[in-house]
Design an enzyme around this catalytic site. Structure first.
Site, PDB file in Angstrom:
ATOM      1  N   LYS A  83     -37.974  37.888 -58.127  1.00 46.58           N
ATOM      2  CA  LYS A  83     -36.540  38.159 -58.042  1.00 46.58           C
ATOM      3  C   LYS A  83     -35.849  37.310 -59.098  1.00 46.58           C
ATOM      4  CE  LYS A  83     -33.635  39.215 -54.052  1.00 46.58           C
ATOM      5  NZ  LYS A  83     -33.222  38.750 -52.730  1.00 46.58           N
TER       6      LYS A  83
HETATM    7  O1  G3P Z   1     -31.449  39.450 -50.314  1.00 46.80           O
HETATM    8  C1  G3P Z   1     -30.231  38.861 -50.470  1.00 46.80           C
HETATM    9  C2  G3P Z   1     -29.047  39.537 -49.873  1.00 46.80           C
HETATM   10  O2  G3P Z   1     -29.421  40.543 -49.006  1.00 46.80           O
HETATM   11  C3  G3P Z   1     -28.025  38.561 -49.363  1.00 46.80           C
HETATM   12  O3  G3P Z   1     -27.287  38.981 -48.267  1.00 46.80           O
HETATM   13  O4  G3P Z   1     -25.794  38.576 -46.381  1.00 46.80           O
HETATM   14  O5  G3P Z   1     -26.244  36.707 -48.001  1.00 46.80           O
HETATM   15  O6  G3P Z   1     -24.849  38.648 -48.666  1.00 46.80           O
HETATM   16  P1  G3P Z   1     -25.977  38.182 -47.794  1.00 46.80           P
END
Ligand code: G3P
Length: 217
Positions: A83
């Site tokens: 990533k």
């Molecule tokens: O994989 C990373 C992403 O899904 C982050 O999610 O909830 O931190 O915006 P969030």
């Protein structure tokens, strides 16, 4: 649509794998930090449970550093995907890693044009963050919709991972527009199984069945 799990928490990953709904896993530095464990060991453990792509994020600020970290993480297991945060530096690392046949997932994508640039750099996966866009008053799913259209216009083969999913409606909307992959936090994944009518139905069947056993006794 494939379901990836957006977590680094082994008990949830094991549970989802047992249920058959862990087509892959995505992690990020925030999720990994919560586990308070050695990162390479954790990535190896996730890969021993999940056969599909497991995203592990690089944290270096420069191309060489990202590529070095990417190579090291990729050596842990064949299904590790690197990533890489979107940006001019990140996309150079993506080109270098993909040249070495190491798959990449470009993260922190917030616009369809960023997604196009990531696809042109050769990324295998692209992760638009829909929840964080919704949080600031934009329609996150529109970015996914436009990205899918652009990738198809130019026959680009990067796969879109709908990320930053906050609730089941995001999953429904992703499925309705034909997104190939959604990565869901465990809390959202388990909610997809719940329906009060299913639970009430099971309770009713059980009660009626034991009633019959009583009658026949
Ligand atoms: O994989 C990373 C992403 O899904 C982050 O999610 O909830 O931190 O915006 P969030």
């Amino acid at each position: 649509m494939k379901f990836f799990l957006d977590t680094a928490h082994m008990p949830d990953i094991r549970k989802a794998a047992a249920v058959g709904v862990a087509d892959g896993v995505t992690t990020n530095p925030t999720l990994v930090a919560k586990e308070k464990r050695d990162f390479p060991t954790l990535v190896g453990e996730i890969c021993s449970v999940v056969d599909g792509p497991v995203s592990a994020e690089v944290t270096a600020d420069d191309v060489e550093g990202m590529v070095r970290e990417g190579r090291a993480l990729a050596s842990i297991a064949a299904n590790v995907v690197i990533k890489v945060p979107f940006g001019q530096v990140g996309l150079q690392a993506v080109r270098a890693l993909e040249r070495e046949k190491i798959h990449t997932n470009v993260t922190l994508v917030f616009s369809p044009l960023q997604a196009l640039l990531a696809a042109r750099a050769g990324a295998s996966y692209i992760s638009p963050f829909i929840g964080r866009l919704d949080d600031v008053g934009h329609r996150g799913m529109e970015v996914v919709e436009q990205t899918l259209e652009i990738l198809s216009n130019y026959d680009l083969h990067a796969q879109v991972i709908v990320a930053s999913v906050r609730h089941p409606l995001h999953v429904l909307e992703a499925a309705l527009i034909g997104a190939p992959i959604v990565t869901v936090p465990p809390s959202v994944l388990w909610k997809l199984f719940d329906h009060p009518l299913t639970e009430a139905g099971i309770a009713r069947f059980k009660a009626d069945w034991s009633g019959l056993q009583e009658t026949l006794r």
